[in-house]
Motif scaffolding. Structure first.
Motif, PDB file in Angstrom:
ATOM      1  N   TRP A  36       0.865  -1.181   0.000  1.00  0.00           N
ATOM      2  CA  TRP A  36       0.000   0.000   0.000  1.00  0.00           C
ATOM      3  C   TRP A  36       0.902   1.231   0.000  1.00  0.00           C
ATOM      4  CZ3 TRP A  36      -5.057  -0.083  -0.859  1.00  0.00           C
ATOM      5  CH2 TRP A  36      -5.760  -1.265  -0.614  1.00  0.00           C
ATOM      6  N   PHE A  37       0.577   2.159  -0.869  1.00  0.00           N
ATOM      7  CA  PHE A  37       1.215   3.461  -0.920  1.00  0.00           C
ATOM      8  C   PHE A  37       0.142   4.513  -0.672  1.00  0.00           C
ATOM      9  CE2 PHE A  37       5.449   2.668  -2.740  1.00  0.00           C
ATOM     10  CZ  PHE A  37       5.318   1.357  -3.143  1.00  0.00           C
ATOM     11  N   ARG A  38       0.585   5.713  -0.341  1.00  0.00           N
ATOM     12  CA  ARG A  38      -0.355   6.818  -0.215  1.00  0.00           C
ATOM     13  C   ARG A  38       0.320   8.118  -0.644  1.00  0.00           C
ATOM     14  NH1 ARG A  38      -0.928   7.423   6.401  1.00  0.00           N
ATOM     15  NH2 ARG A  38       1.150   8.344   6.782  1.00  0.00           N
ATOM     16  N   GLN A  39      -0.524   9.032  -1.098  1.00  0.00           N
ATOM     17  CA  GLN A  39      -0.050  10.365  -1.445  1.00  0.00           C
ATOM     18  C   GLN A  39      -1.040  11.378  -0.900  1.00  0.00           C
ATOM     19  OE1 GLN A  39       0.724  11.091  -5.613  1.00  0.00           O
ATOM     20  NE2 GLN A  39       2.076  12.795  -5.105  1.00  0.00           N
ATOM     21  N   GLY A  40      -0.585  12.124   0.102  1.00  0.00           N
ATOM     22  CA  GLY A  40      -1.408  13.155   0.691  1.00  0.00           C
ATOM     23  C   GLY A  40      -1.330  14.438  -0.105  1.00  0.00           C
ATOM     24  N   PRO A  41      -2.222  15.386   0.169  1.00  0.00           N
ATOM     25  CA  PRO A  41      -2.223  16.661  -0.560  1.00  0.00           C
ATOM     26  C   PRO A  41      -0.897  17.396  -0.381  1.00  0.00           C
ATOM     27  CG  PRO A  41      -3.793  16.679   1.265  1.00  0.00           C
ATOM     28  CD  PRO A  41      -3.306  15.310   1.169  1.00  0.00           C
ATOM     29  N   GLY A  42      -0.281  17.721  -1.484  1.00  0.00           N
ATOM     30  CA  GLY A  42       0.976  18.436  -1.453  1.00  0.00           C
ATOM     31  C   GLY A  42       2.170  17.619  -0.995  1.00  0.00           C
ATOM     32  N   SER A  63       5.225   5.815  11.023  1.00  0.00           N
ATOM     33  CA  SER A  63       4.101   6.604  11.521  1.00  0.00           C
ATOM     34  C   SER A  63       2.789   5.819  11.589  1.00  0.00           C
ATOM     35  CB  SER A  63       3.904   7.854  10.665  1.00  0.00           C
ATOM     36  OG  SER A  63       3.605   7.503   9.338  1.00  0.00           O
ATOM     37  N   VAL A  64       2.741   4.633  11.010  1.00  0.00           N
ATOM     38  CA  VAL A  64       1.506   3.840  11.050  1.00  0.00           C
ATOM     39  C   VAL A  64       1.659   2.575  11.888  1.00  0.00           C
ATOM     40  CG1 VAL A  64       0.896   4.711   8.756  1.00  0.00           C
ATOM     41  CG2 VAL A  64       1.875   2.410   8.977  1.00  0.00           C
ATOM     42  N   LYS A  65       2.851   2.301  12.352  1.00  0.00           N
ATOM     43  CA  LYS A  65       3.061   1.099  13.165  1.00  0.00           C
ATOM     44  C   LYS A  65       2.165   1.120  14.392  1.00  0.00           C
ATOM     45  CE  LYS A  65       7.850   0.068  11.869  1.00  0.00           C
ATOM     46  NZ  LYS A  65       9.269   0.068  12.328  1.00  0.00           N
ATOM     47  N   GLY A  66       1.540  -0.015  14.663  1.00  0.00           N
ATOM     48  CA  GLY A  66       0.636  -0.122  15.795  1.00  0.00           C
ATOM     49  C   GLY A  66      -0.773   0.346  15.509  1.00  0.00           C
ATOM     50  N   ASN A  84      -6.659   1.751  11.918  1.00  0.00           N
ATOM     51  CA  ASN A  84      -7.299   2.141  13.169  1.00  0.00           C
ATOM     52  C   ASN A  84      -6.673   3.434  13.693  1.00  0.00           C
ATOM     53  OD1 ASN A  84      -8.818  -0.270  13.097  1.00  0.00           O
ATOM     54  ND2 ASN A  84      -7.232  -1.384  14.222  1.00  0.00           N
ATOM     55  N   SER A  85      -7.358   4.060  14.617  1.00  0.00           N
ATOM     56  CA  SER A  85      -6.849   5.300  15.238  1.00  0.00           C
ATOM     57  C   SER A  85      -6.388   6.290  14.183  1.00  0.00           C
ATOM     58  CB  SER A  85      -5.698   4.982  16.202  1.00  0.00           C
ATOM     59  OG  SER A  85      -6.115   4.086  17.203  1.00  0.00           O
ATOM     60  N   LEU A  86      -7.220   6.492  13.191  1.00  0.00           N
ATOM     61  CA  LEU A  86      -6.840   7.351  12.068  1.00  0.00           C
ATOM     62  C   LEU A  86      -6.642   8.791  12.510  1.00  0.00           C
ATOM     63  CD1 LEU A  86      -9.099   5.741   9.366  1.00  0.00           C
ATOM     64  CD2 LEU A  86      -6.641   6.117   9.123  1.00  0.00           C
ATOM     65  N   LYS A  87      -5.695   9.439  11.845  1.00  0.00           N
ATOM     66  CA  LYS A  87      -5.346  10.820  12.134  1.00  0.00           C
ATOM     67  C   LYS A  87      -5.553  11.662  10.884  1.00  0.00           C
ATOM     68  CE  LYS A  87      -1.674   9.245  15.254  1.00  0.00           C
ATOM     69  NZ  LYS A  87      -0.214   9.307  15.548  1.00  0.00           N
ATOM     70  N   PRO A  88      -5.750  12.957  11.032  1.00  0.00           N
ATOM     71  CA  PRO A  88      -5.901  13.810   9.835  1.00  0.00           C
ATOM     72  C   PRO A  88      -4.724  13.684   8.870  1.00  0.00           C
ATOM     73  CG  PRO A  88      -6.629  15.002  11.774  1.00  0.00           C
ATOM     74  CD  PRO A  88      -6.034  13.699  12.281  1.00  0.00           C
ATOM     75  N   GLU A  89      -3.538  13.453   9.406  1.00  0.00           N
ATOM     76  CA  GLU A  89      -2.372  13.316   8.525  1.00  0.00           C
ATOM     77  C   GLU A  89      -2.366  12.014   7.724  1.00  0.00           C
ATOM     78  OE1 GLU A  89      -2.372  14.029  11.793  1.00  0.00           O
ATOM     79  OE2 GLU A  89      -0.687  13.076  12.845  1.00  0.00           O
ATOM     80  N   ASP A  90      -3.314  11.127   7.999  1.00  0.00           N
ATOM     81  CA  ASP A  90      -3.453   9.923   7.176  1.00  0.00           C
ATOM     82  C   ASP A  90      -4.274  10.187   5.913  1.00  0.00           C
ATOM     83  OD1 ASP A  90      -3.882   8.101  10.226  1.00  0.00           O
ATOM     84  OD2 ASP A  90      -2.074   8.153   8.980  1.00  0.00           O
ATOM     85  N   VAL A 123      -8.935   8.433   1.104  1.00  0.00           N
ATOM     86  CA  VAL A 123      -9.210   8.355   2.539  1.00  0.00           C
ATOM     87  C   VAL A 123      -9.103   9.765   3.093  1.00  0.00           C
ATOM     88  CG1 VAL A 123      -8.384   7.523   4.772  1.00  0.00           C
ATOM     89  CG2 VAL A 123      -8.405   5.986   2.784  1.00  0.00           C
ATOM     90  N   THR A 124     -10.158  10.226   3.740  1.00  0.00           N
ATOM     91  CA  THR A 124     -10.175  11.569   4.317  1.00  0.00           C
ATOM     92  C   THR A 124     -10.506  11.465   5.796  1.00  0.00           C
ATOM     93  OG1 THR A 124     -10.910  12.508   2.209  1.00  0.00           O
ATOM     94  CG2 THR A 124     -11.186  13.865   4.187  1.00  0.00           C
ATOM     95  N   VAL A 125      -9.612  11.975   6.629  1.00  0.00           N
ATOM     96  CA  VAL A 125      -9.787  11.920   8.069  1.00  0.00           C
ATOM     97  C   VAL A 125      -9.971  13.344   8.577  1.00  0.00           C
ATOM     98  CG1 VAL A 125      -8.856  11.130  10.269  1.00  0.00           C
ATOM     99  CG2 VAL A 125      -8.289   9.896   8.150  1.00  0.00           C
ATOM    100  N   SER A 126     -11.091  13.600   9.177  1.00  0.00           N
ATOM    101  CA  SER A 126     -11.384  14.948   9.671  1.00  0.00           C
ATOM    102  C   SER A 126     -11.124  15.024  11.173  1.00  0.00           C
ATOM    103  CB  SER A 126     -12.834  15.305   9.371  1.00  0.00           C
ATOM    104  OG  SER A 126     -13.705  14.359   9.961  1.00  0.00           O
ATOM    105  N   SER A 127     -10.720  16.209  11.592  1.00  0.00           N
ATOM    106  CA  SER A 127     -10.382  16.396  13.006  1.00  0.00           C
ATOM    107  C   SER A 127     -11.604  16.801  13.810  1.00  0.00           C
ATOM    108  CB  SER A 127      -9.293  17.460  13.133  1.00  0.00           C
ATOM    109  OG  SER A 127      -9.724  18.657  12.551  1.00  0.00           O
TER     110      SER A 127
END
Length: 127
Positions: A36-42, A63-66, A84-90, A123-127
């Motif tokens: 799995w790869f990801r590319q966040g905005p910017g 940053s995703v371990k655990g 799990n425990s998703l963060k906005p930076e995900d 995937v969009t994670v809101s705070s």
């Protein structure tokens, strides 16, 4: 060569969970290293997790371990990413990809090692 289709993305609040799936065509799925790869905005695309063909060896981005778990079901030609425990930076577009070479650590994998790629799922994670 396999063809890959991701599913399972969406919007979730911080602390929530999502499970992504990557369905592969073909009869040689268990021969492929999957990632799995990801590319966040910017941001540049980064590798998030990698799993070997038999599913008994994995690597994760620090940053995703655990929080994230990569797995595969070779009988179903499908790979998963439980988040799990998703963060906005995900927040990112997540792609799955296949490779034929295994390395001894995550940092040794190169995006050029992978192909084909799926079309991606947001995937969009809101705070």
């Amino acid at each position: 060569q396999v063809q890959l289709v991701e599913s399972g993305g969406g919007g979730v609040q911080a602390g929530g969970s999502l499970r992504l799936a990557c369905a592969a065509s073909g009869r040689t799925f268990n021969r492929y290293v999957m990632a799995w790869f990801r590319q966040g905005p910017g941001k540049e695309r980064e590798s998030v997790a990698v799993i070997n063909g038999s599913g008994d060896s994995t690597y994760y981005l620090d940053s995703v371990k655990g929080r994230f778990t990569i797995s595969r079901d070779n009988a179903k030609n499908t790979m998963y990413l439980q988040m799990n425990s998703l963060k906005p930076e995900d927040t990112a577009v997540y792609n799955c990809a296949a490779a034929t070479r295994w390395y001894t650590d995550l940092q040794s994998f190169r995006q050029s090692d992978f192909g084909p790629w799926g079309q991606g799922t947001q995937v969009t994670v809101s705070s």
